[in-house]
Design a protein around this motif. Structure first.
Motif, PDB file in Angstrom:
ATOM      1  N   SER A  19     -85.546  62.748  -6.008  1.00 23.01           N
ATOM      2  CA  SER A  19     -86.169  63.879  -6.702  1.00 23.01           C
ATOM      3  C   SER A  19     -85.873  65.156  -5.923  1.00 23.01           C
ATOM      4  N   PRO A  20     -85.315  66.176  -6.586  1.00 25.06           N
ATOM      5  CA  PRO A  20     -84.863  67.364  -5.856  1.00 25.06           C
ATOM      6  C   PRO A  20     -85.948  68.397  -5.549  1.00 25.06           C
ATOM      7  N   TYR A  21     -87.170  68.203  -6.020  1.00 20.45           N
ATOM      8  CA  TYR A  21     -88.217  69.190  -5.778  1.00 20.45           C
ATOM      9  C   TYR A  21     -88.578  69.244  -4.305  1.00 20.45           C
ATOM     10  N   ALA A  22     -88.627  70.448  -3.729  1.00 16.31           N
ATOM     11  CA  ALA A  22     -88.843  70.582  -2.289  1.00 16.31           C
ATOM     12  C   ALA A  22     -90.071  71.422  -1.955  1.00 16.31           C
ATOM     13  N   ASP A  23     -91.022  71.523  -2.876  1.00 16.32           N
ATOM     14  CA  ASP A  23     -92.226  72.300  -2.617  1.00 16.32           C
ATOM     15  C   ASP A  23     -93.446  71.394  -2.710  1.00 16.32           C
ATOM     16  N   SER A  24     -94.633  71.974  -2.707  1.00 18.96           N
ATOM     17  CA  SER A  24     -95.850  71.162  -2.760  1.00 18.96           C
ATOM     18  C   SER A  24     -95.885  70.299  -4.013  1.00 18.96           C
ATOM     19  N   THR A  25     -95.428  70.848  -5.122  1.00 17.40           N
ATOM     20  CA  THR A  25     -95.425  70.091  -6.369  1.00 17.40           C
ATOM     21  C   THR A  25     -94.486  68.896  -6.280  1.00 17.40           C
ATOM     22  N   GLY A  26     -93.330  69.079  -5.688  1.00 17.17           N
ATOM     23  CA  GLY A  26     -92.379  67.980  -5.536  1.00 17.17           C
ATOM     24  C   GLY A  26     -92.936  66.860  -4.688  1.00 17.17           C
ATOM     25  N   HIS A  27     -93.625  67.228  -3.603  1.00 16.65           N
ATOM     26  CA  HIS A  27     -94.220  66.199  -2.750  1.00 16.65           C
ATOM     27  C   HIS A  27     -95.320  65.440  -3.491  1.00 16.65           C
ATOM     28  N   LEU A  28     -96.148  66.164  -4.252  1.00 11.80           N
ATOM     29  CA  LEU A  28     -97.205  65.484  -5.009  1.00 11.80           C
ATOM     30  C   LEU A  28     -96.627  64.634  -6.133  1.00 11.80           C
ATOM     31  N   LEU A  29     -95.567  65.117  -6.766  1.00  8.52           N
ATOM     32  CA  LEU A  29     -94.898  64.338  -7.807  1.00  8.52           C
ATOM     33  C   LEU A  29     -94.409  63.013  -7.219  1.00  8.52           C
ATOM     34  N   ARG A  30     -93.777  63.070  -6.067  1.00  6.17           N
ATOM     35  CA  ARG A  30     -93.296  61.843  -5.431  1.00  6.17           C
ATOM     36  C   ARG A  30     -94.455  60.951  -4.987  1.00  6.17           C
ATOM     37  N   ALA A  31     -95.536  61.548  -4.493  1.00  3.20           N
ATOM     38  CA  ALA A  31     -96.705  60.747  -4.106  1.00  3.20           C
ATOM     39  C   ALA A  31     -97.246  59.982  -5.311  1.00  3.20           C
ATOM     40  N   MET A  32     -97.342  60.666  -6.434  1.00  4.43           N
ATOM     41  CA  MET A  32     -97.837  60.003  -7.647  1.00  4.43           C
ATOM     42  C   MET A  32     -96.854  58.933  -8.123  1.00  4.43           C
ATOM     43  N   ALA A  33     -95.566  59.208  -8.007  1.00  5.71           N
ATOM     44  CA  ALA A  33     -94.559  58.218  -8.410  1.00  5.71           C
ATOM     45  C   ALA A  33     -94.646  56.985  -7.508  1.00  5.71           C
ATOM     46  N   TRP A  34     -94.882  57.201  -6.197  1.00 10.94           N
ATOM     47  CA  TRP A  34     -95.043  56.059  -5.292  1.00 10.94           C
ATOM     48  C   TRP A  34     -96.299  55.263  -5.639  1.00 10.94           C
ATOM     49  N   LEU A  35     -97.388  55.941  -5.988  1.00 12.70           N
ATOM     50  CA  LEU A  35     -98.604  55.220  -6.389  1.00 12.70           C
ATOM     51  C   LEU A  35     -98.346  54.389  -7.645  1.00 12.70           C
ATOM     52  N   ASP A  36     -97.597  54.957  -8.582  1.00 10.93           N
ATOM     53  CA  ASP A  36     -97.244  54.206  -9.785  1.00 10.93           C
ATOM     54  C   ASP A  36     -96.342  53.024  -9.432  1.00 10.93           C
ATOM     55  N   TYR A  37     -95.402  53.250  -8.556  1.00 10.92           N
ATOM     56  CA  TYR A  37     -94.493  52.184  -8.114  1.00 10.92           C
ATOM     57  C   TYR A  37     -95.282  51.056  -7.446  1.00 10.92           C
ATOM     58  N   PHE A  38     -96.322  51.418  -6.711  1.00  9.73           N
ATOM     59  CA  PHE A  38     -97.187  50.436  -6.055  1.00  9.73           C
ATOM     60  C   PHE A  38     -97.802  49.483  -7.084  1.00  9.73           C
ATOM     61  N   GLN A  39     -98.074  49.994  -8.283  1.00 12.23           N
ATOM     62  CA  GLN A  39     -98.642  49.146  -9.336  1.00 12.23           C
ATOM     63  C   GLN A  39     -97.670  48.038  -9.745  1.00 12.23           C
ATOM     64  N   ARG A  40     -96.388  48.294  -9.580  1.00 12.98           N
ATOM     65  CA  ARG A  40     -95.364  47.299  -9.921  1.00 12.98           C
ATOM     66  C   ARG A  40     -94.945  46.462  -8.718  1.00 12.98           C
ATOM     67  N   LYS A  41     -95.004  47.049  -7.528  1.00 11.04           N
ATOM     68  CA  LYS A  41     -94.565  46.359  -6.313  1.00 11.04           C
ATOM     69  C   LYS A  41     -95.570  46.665  -5.210  1.00 11.04           C
ATOM     70  N   SER A  42     -96.626  45.885  -5.177  1.00 12.00           N
ATOM     71  CA  SER A  42     -97.709  46.083  -4.217  1.00 12.00           C
ATOM     72  C   SER A  42     -97.190  45.840  -2.803  1.00 12.00           C
ATOM     73  N   SER A  43     -97.006  46.934  -2.063  1.00 12.43           N
ATOM     74  CA  SER A  43     -96.434  46.853  -0.727  1.00 12.43           C
ATOM     75  C   SER A  43     -97.056  47.924   0.151  1.00 12.43           C
ATOM     76  N   PHE A  44     -97.374  47.553   1.386  1.00 10.86           N
ATOM     77  CA  PHE A  44     -97.933  48.512   2.323  1.00 10.86           C
ATOM     78  C   PHE A  44     -96.983  49.691   2.540  1.00 10.86           C
ATOM     79  N   SER A  45     -95.693  49.417   2.620  1.00 12.87           N
ATOM     80  CA  SER A  45     -94.716  50.491   2.830  1.00 12.87           C
ATOM     81  C   SER A  45     -94.753  51.516   1.704  1.00 12.87           C
ATOM     82  N   VAL A  46     -94.890  51.054   0.479  1.00  9.08           N
ATOM     83  CA  VAL A  46     -94.957  51.968  -0.666  1.00  9.08           C
ATOM     84  C   VAL A  46     -96.190  52.858  -0.549  1.00  9.08           C
ATOM     85  N   LEU A  47     -97.290  52.275  -0.135  1.00 13.33           N
ATOM     86  CA  LEU A  47     -98.523  53.049   0.053  1.00 13.33           C
ATOM     87  C   LEU A  47     -98.343  54.090   1.154  1.00 13.33           C
ATOM     88  N   VAL A  48     -97.657  53.732   2.224  1.00 11.46           N
ATOM     89  CA  VAL A  48     -97.380  54.681   3.308  1.00 11.46           C
ATOM     90  C   VAL A  48     -96.538  55.841   2.778  1.00 11.46           C
TER      91      VAL A  48
END
Length: 187
Positions: A19-48
């Motif tokens: 994801s090319p976003y490099a501001d606060s919104t980009g970081h939050l977008l990726r955080a939310m995407a990782w949380l969604d990914y966690f729903q499919r692949k429950s992993s401590f690393s994904v949560l980190v």
């Protein structure tokens, strides 16, 4: 006014990291995407990853507010004080922008005179942001033996809930003012 917010659901790990976003919104977008990914692949690393992205988002929000509050004239020596020392943002904003709260209120008043076309300003509570930063930090430090923490389903579920309860409200607040993206992920 309809806001075009990127959908963070269903992303692959490669899509999240590219994801090319490099501001606060980009970081939050990726955080939310990782949380969604966690729903499919429950992993401590994904949560980190989700917590790290959200912490970066909070730091970037405070940095963005510092830059705006100084009229985009942040002295380099003050900038250097912030690098690697995110807890100093709040103090530096207070010192460099003593009328910060009045400026926020004035901006909100001016924008309220132009509905429905004016953007809705986000008024971040710096103390609450730092509390969220602290909660997210808990997952980024040693949490105990792997068998009792990251590999334990109950512990992992509780850690996910805590992260989600911290990150999701930030995303909801921020996406209200999000500008349409110039990048779209591939189907």
């Amino acid at each position: 006014m309809k806001i075009n917010v990127p959908n963070h659901k269903g992303w692959s790990a490669d899509e999240i990291t590219s994801s090319p976003y490099a501001d606060s919104t980009g970081h939050l977008l990726r955080a939310m995407a990782w949380l969604d990914y966690f729903q499919r692949k429950s992993s401590f690393s994904v949560l980190v990853y989700a917590c790290a992205e959200a912490r970066h988002a909070i730091e970037y929000i405070l940095f963005e507010e510092l830059v705006v509050s100084t009229g985009f004239n942040l002295p380099m020596d003050e900038y250097k004080k912030c690098v690697g020392e995110s807890t100093s943002f709040k103090k530096i904003i207070k010192r460099l922008s003593p009328n910060y709260q009045k400026h926020r209120e004035f901006t909100a008043l001016v924008l309220s005179l132009e509905p429905p076309h004016a953007p809705k300003p986000v008024h971040w509570d710096h103390g609450e942001l730092m509390k969220a930063w602290g909660v997210l930090s808990e997952s980024l430090h040693w949490v105990g033996a792997r068998t009792l923490a990251g590999d334990n389903a109950d512990w992992l579920a509780a850690a996910y809930k805590k992260a989600n309860d911290t990150i999701a409200p930030l995303w909801v607040t921020l996406r209200v003012t999000y500008k349409p993206p110039t990048w779209t992920r591939s189907p």
